[in-house]
Design a protein around this motif. Sequence first.
Motif, PDB file in Angstrom:
ATOM      1  N   ARG A 203     -10.489  44.702  71.295  1.00  0.00           N
ATOM      2  CA  ARG A 203      -9.446  45.455  72.009  1.00  0.00           C
ATOM      3  C   ARG A 203     -10.061  46.637  72.729  1.00  0.00           C
ATOM      4  NH1 ARG A 203      -5.744  49.389  69.827  1.00  0.00           N
ATOM      5  NH2 ARG A 203      -6.379  48.768  67.726  1.00  0.00           N
ATOM      6  N   ARG A 204     -11.012  47.281  72.110  1.00  0.00           N
ATOM      7  CA  ARG A 204     -11.697  48.416  72.711  1.00  0.00           C
ATOM      8  C   ARG A 204     -13.035  48.607  71.992  1.00  0.00           C
ATOM      9  NH1 ARG A 204      -7.852  52.124  72.142  1.00  0.00           N
ATOM     10  NH2 ARG A 204      -8.743  53.281  70.400  1.00  0.00           N
ATOM     11  N   THR A 205     -14.039  49.103  72.735  1.00  0.00           N
ATOM     12  CA  THR A 205     -15.331  49.408  72.120  1.00  0.00           C
ATOM     13  C   THR A 205     -15.781  50.795  72.557  1.00  0.00           C
ATOM     14  OG1 THR A 205     -16.664  48.504  73.926  1.00  0.00           O
ATOM     15  CG2 THR A 205     -16.016  46.965  72.169  1.00  0.00           C
ATOM     16  N   PHE A 206     -16.659  51.400  71.781  1.00  0.00           N
ATOM     17  CA  PHE A 206     -17.289  52.654  72.187  1.00  0.00           C
ATOM     18  C   PHE A 206     -18.647  52.778  71.511  1.00  0.00           C
ATOM     19  CE2 PHE A 206     -14.705  53.685  68.483  1.00  0.00           C
ATOM     20  CZ  PHE A 206     -15.526  54.512  67.713  1.00  0.00           C
ATOM     21  N   PHE A 207     -19.506  53.603  72.124  1.00  0.00           N
ATOM     22  CA  PHE A 207     -20.836  53.858  71.582  1.00  0.00           C
ATOM     23  C   PHE A 207     -20.859  55.203  70.859  1.00  0.00           C
ATOM     24  CE2 PHE A 207     -21.752  50.934  75.121  1.00  0.00           C
ATOM     25  CZ  PHE A 207     -22.499  49.984  74.435  1.00  0.00           C
ATOM     26  N   THR A 208     -21.463  55.242  69.683  1.00  0.00           N
ATOM     27  CA  THR A 208     -21.551  56.479  68.902  1.00  0.00           C
ATOM     28  C   THR A 208     -22.909  57.158  69.034  1.00  0.00           C
ATOM     29  OG1 THR A 208     -22.422  55.447  66.888  1.00  0.00           O
ATOM     30  CG2 THR A 208     -20.029  55.425  67.188  1.00  0.00           C
ATOM     31  N   TYR A 209     -23.909  56.452  69.589  1.00  0.00           N
ATOM     32  CA  TYR A 209     -25.273  56.955  69.748  1.00  0.00           C
ATOM     33  C   TYR A 209     -25.852  57.452  68.421  1.00  0.00           C
ATOM     34  CZ  TYR A 209     -24.409  56.149  74.591  1.00  0.00           C
ATOM     35  OH  TYR A 209     -24.100  55.529  75.778  1.00  0.00           O
ATOM     36  N   GLY A 210     -25.781  56.585  67.423  1.00  0.00           N
ATOM     37  CA  GLY A 210     -26.364  56.856  66.107  1.00  0.00           C
ATOM     38  C   GLY A 210     -25.778  55.882  65.101  1.00  0.00           C
ATOM     39  N   HIS A 211     -26.629  55.228  64.308  1.00  0.00           N
ATOM     40  CA  HIS A 211     -26.111  54.267  63.333  1.00  0.00           C
ATOM     41  C   HIS A 211     -25.256  54.955  62.270  1.00  0.00           C
ATOM     42  CE1 HIS A 211     -28.218  50.734  64.820  1.00  0.00           C
ATOM     43  NE2 HIS A 211     -29.234  51.539  65.077  1.00  0.00           N
ATOM     44  N   ARG A 212     -25.667  56.155  61.863  1.00  0.00           N
ATOM     45  CA  ARG A 212     -24.862  56.890  60.889  1.00  0.00           C
ATOM     46  C   ARG A 212     -23.466  57.149  61.439  1.00  0.00           C
ATOM     47  NH1 ARG A 212     -23.495  62.095  59.422  1.00  0.00           N
ATOM     48  NH2 ARG A 212     -23.503  62.525  57.185  1.00  0.00           N
ATOM     49  N   ASN A 213     -23.397  57.386  62.733  1.00  0.00           N
ATOM     50  CA  ASN A 213     -22.100  57.644  63.340  1.00  0.00           C
ATOM     51  C   ASN A 213     -21.213  56.395  63.337  1.00  0.00           C
ATOM     52  OD1 ASN A 213     -23.038  60.213  63.811  1.00  0.00           O
ATOM     53  ND2 ASN A 213     -23.593  59.806  65.954  1.00  0.00           N
ATOM     54  N   VAL A 214     -21.824  55.219  63.430  1.00  0.00           N
ATOM     55  CA  VAL A 214     -21.040  53.979  63.320  1.00  0.00           C
ATOM     56  C   VAL A 214     -20.409  53.905  61.937  1.00  0.00           C
ATOM     57  CG1 VAL A 214     -21.166  51.454  63.243  1.00  0.00           C
ATOM     58  CG2 VAL A 214     -22.413  52.709  65.019  1.00  0.00           C
ATOM     59  N   VAL A 215     -21.195  54.212  60.904  1.00  0.00           N
ATOM     60  CA  VAL A 215     -20.668  54.171  59.524  1.00  0.00           C
ATOM     61  C   VAL A 215     -19.517  55.167  59.391  1.00  0.00           C
ATOM     62  CG1 VAL A 215     -21.224  54.470  57.085  1.00  0.00           C
ATOM     63  CG2 VAL A 215     -22.925  53.482  58.637  1.00  0.00           C
ATOM     64  N   ARG A 216     -19.707  56.352  59.934  1.00  0.00           N
ATOM     65  CA  ARG A 216     -18.652  57.372  59.835  1.00  0.00           C
ATOM     66  C   ARG A 216     -17.405  56.953  60.603  1.00  0.00           C
ATOM     67  NH1 ARG A 216     -21.046  63.264  60.817  1.00  0.00           N
ATOM     68  NH2 ARG A 216     -19.010  63.797  59.958  1.00  0.00           N
TER      69      ARG A 216
END
Length: 323
Positions: A203-216
């Motif tokens: 439905r939607r995607t975004f980049f967090t620019y950090g793997h830890r940020n994906v987890v968060r």
Amino acid sequence: MSTLFDWGQASGQIEIKTTTSWEVSVASRVGRLSGSVVQRRALTRRAILIGASSTLAAPSTIRAEQPFRFGLTPVFLTSDLELLEALQHYLSAAMNIQVQLVLKRTYQEITSQLISGLLDAAWICGFPFVAYRRELELVAIPVWRGKPNYQSYLLVSSNRDASSIADLRGDVHAFSDPDSNSGYLVTRALLAERRAKPQDFFRRTFFTYGHRNVVRAVAAGLAQSGSVDGYVWEVMTETEPELTLQTRPAWRSPWMGFPPIATSVGNGRNDGIVRLRRALIDMPADQTGRDVLGLLRLDGFTPGDPALFDSIASRVDLVRALG
């Protein structure tokens, strides 16, 4: 508002340009990208967990010449500055040359500087190493749990019933970086096998620019699922279990070559690169090196074989074929 700072101006050794308020950064990205899919940027990775004791001594004999510039991408510990300083001390002493660490927010920035010769070497990701194979040369590969390999995870909340990418259709999905293998390419290839693209599937995607940020993002509910480096998630499970307990891997990829240390093609036999490779491989034999490896949860480094990245190259070909 996120803050941009350059520690290099203060220290003269470590240059860092990154955001210090991830939550605000991600919230801002979600707002700007609402209802749309992030388009992949031109060239587009990884991280480093480092640490060492506070008793590290400066190398006794540093040559008076231009420093060796070693690039890194940001990772997930909040005490990066102290940790990076420890790595810098180790490399400077082991290589007997002043080492300057350069940390940027995206893989694109590090890779472009490496290819253009502004960096002597960098810890990059397998995706740009494959994508720019003609311009890059392998220096060393980290060894984790006895192997120079790692996996990509599709992450969901801990209470969600999902076991494959098919269960994630229609999600708000968090990627790490457009140039990340585990945080973007692997999922992109999974969709390509189904003749789909992220904008068709999620439905939607975004980049967090950090793997830890994906987890968060997944733990906080900003994203329903995410593409993350399995090594990072496993280390975070040791260092931040309260966070990773809110998530779980719904799917694990096959094993792939661990993000490598690389230099520009033709530099492999240069004196600085020879010293760097030896310093990395000798790390387990030195107490400070063992301290750094312990905090990285790595066993050490190996010269490696470019063939370790063949499966990543196959994914690049698959995605390119779909267009």
